[in-house]
Design a protein around this motif. Structure first.
Motif, PDB file in Angstrom:
ATOM      1  N   THR A  97       0.995  -1.408   0.064  1.00 30.63           N
ATOM      2  CA  THR A  97       0.278   0.442  -0.024  1.00 30.63           C
ATOM      3  C   THR A  97       0.996   1.343   0.000  1.00 30.63           C
ATOM      4  OG1 THR A  97      -0.238   0.129   1.874  1.00 30.63           O
ATOM      5  CG2 THR A  97      -1.686  -0.861   1.442  1.00 30.63           C
ATOM      6  N   LEU A  98       0.357   2.432  -0.419  1.00 33.19           N
ATOM      7  CA  LEU A  98       0.578   3.430  -0.243  1.00 33.19           C
ATOM      8  C   LEU A  98       0.239   4.022   0.411  1.00 33.19           C
ATOM      9  CD1 LEU A  98       3.213   6.094  -1.552  1.00 33.19           C
ATOM     10  CD2 LEU A  98       1.167   6.451  -3.335  1.00 33.19           C
ATOM     11  N   LEU A  99      -1.117   4.459   0.671  1.00 28.44           N
ATOM     12  CA  LEU A  99      -2.123   4.958   0.991  1.00 28.44           C
ATOM     13  C   LEU A  99      -3.074   4.345   2.294  1.00 28.44           C
ATOM     14  CD1 LEU A  99      -3.028   8.055  -0.661  1.00 28.44           C
ATOM     15  CD2 LEU A  99      -1.513   7.975   1.774  1.00 28.44           C
ATOM     16  N   GLU A 100      -3.763   4.647   3.438  1.00 26.16           N
ATOM     17  CA  GLU A 100      -4.291   3.726   3.682  1.00 26.16           C
ATOM     18  C   GLU A 100      -5.511   5.052   4.662  1.00 26.16           C
ATOM     19  OE1 GLU A 100      -2.992   1.647   7.755  1.00 26.16           O
ATOM     20  OE2 GLU A 100      -1.373   0.373   6.146  1.00 26.16           O
ATOM     21  N   ARG A 101      -7.130   4.211   3.672  1.00 27.41           N
ATOM     22  CA  ARG A 101      -8.301   5.596   4.652  1.00 27.41           C
ATOM     23  C   ARG A 101      -8.115   5.659   5.678  1.00 27.41           C
ATOM     24  NH1 ARG A 101     -10.638   7.244   0.130  1.00 27.41           N
ATOM     25  NH2 ARG A 101     -12.694   7.755   0.654  1.00 27.41           N
ATOM     26  N   ASN A 102      -8.733   6.213   6.188  1.00 25.75           N
ATOM     27  CA  ASN A 102      -9.098   6.827   7.533  1.00 25.75           C
ATOM     28  C   ASN A 102     -10.378   6.996   8.018  1.00 25.75           C
ATOM     29  OD1 ASN A 102      -8.211   9.017   7.329  1.00 25.75           O
ATOM     30  ND2 ASN A 102      -7.079   8.797   9.169  1.00 25.75           N
ATOM     31  N   SER A 103     -10.751   7.581   9.349  1.00 23.57           N
ATOM     32  CA  SER A 103     -11.743   8.198   9.288  1.00 23.57           C
ATOM     33  C   SER A 103     -11.342   9.568   9.735  1.00 23.57           C
ATOM     34  CB  SER A 103     -12.376   7.523  10.392  1.00 23.57           C
ATOM     35  OG  SER A 103     -11.948   7.892  11.577  1.00 23.57           O
ATOM     36  N   PRO A 104     -11.933  10.983   9.135  1.00 24.40           N
ATOM     37  CA  PRO A 104     -11.248  12.183   9.865  1.00 24.40           C
ATOM     38  C   PRO A 104     -10.347  12.047  11.338  1.00 24.40           C
ATOM     39  CG  PRO A 104     -13.297  12.781   9.539  1.00 24.40           C
ATOM     40  CD  PRO A 104     -13.439  11.184   9.446  1.00 24.40           C
ATOM     41  N   ARG A 105      -9.344  12.411  10.834  1.00 28.25           N
ATOM     42  CA  ARG A 105      -8.191  11.931  12.208  1.00 28.25           C
ATOM     43  C   ARG A 105      -8.109  13.579  12.746  1.00 28.25           C
ATOM     44  NH1 ARG A 105      -3.584  14.477  11.150  1.00 28.25           N
ATOM     45  NH2 ARG A 105      -2.753  14.358   9.254  1.00 28.25           N
TER      46      ARG A 105
END
Length: 186
Positions: free
Chosen positions: A114-122
């Motif tokens: 992976t390059l980026l991982e999605r997340n909820s607003p941090r």
């Protein structure tokens, strides 16, 4: 007709101001921060908006640990934007060139790269908006990536694989309904 031409000309002139282009860079950076566990920094933004957008010295870093980890640096990005899509509240990219990206991919425990991982607003102080230009659609018949350097690191960080001097041309169709990538040359 003269009034319409004056208004359109004024709006085009307004889009060329540094203040407007800096606002656009801030919006792009905030969108990445809201969507991914990463920080994006755009060194310089230019181009003849709304037809062409150029970015220089782009830096993408992780923000999931105490120390900052660089995921990608890109010297130059040039994208052509479809004005008709803008009138439909979409950003439609019709041409895209990336020069000298240096990308570091990470392999997870399961071997997934992976390059980026999605997340909820941090960041609670950043409001997630779903207003103008919330839909990005890329139809790029001439997407070029030039002089790419890719490094893949593995969880133990003792092993890594590196690829350099990669030049590639793609056809990309990325929308809400489909993801299509055709590699024309590699």
């Amino acid at each position: 007709l003269l009034v319409v031409l004056i208004i359109v000309g004024s709006l085009m002139g307004l889009l060329q101001l540094d203040m407007t282009q800096n606002y656009l860079a801030d919006r792009i950076e905030n969108q990445v921060e809201q969507t991914y566990n990463a920080d994006l920094s755009i060194g310089e933004i230019d181009g003849f908006l709304p037809f062409r957008l150029k970015m220089q010295d782009v830096l993408l870093t992780t923000s999931d640990s105490i120390q900052t980890d660089t995921l990608a640096t890109i010297d130059y990005i040039d994208s052509e934007i479809d004005v008709w899509g803008l009138l439909q509240n979409k950003i439609s990219i019709t041409g895209f060139t990336v020069e000298q990206p240096r990308i570091r991919l990470r392999a997870g425990r399961g071997g997934r790269i992976t390059l980026l991982e999605r997340n909820s607003p941090r960041k609670p102080n950043i409001q997630q908006t779903d207003g103008w230009f919330s839909h990005v659609e890329i139809i790029a018949p001439a997407m070029q990536i030039l002089n790419v350097t890719v490094t893949i690191t593995y969880p133990d960080k003792r092993q890594s694989v590196g690829l350099t001097q990669i030049n590639s041309t793609f056809f990309v169709d990325w929308s809400e309904n489909q993801r299509y990538l055709d590699v024309e040359s590699f």
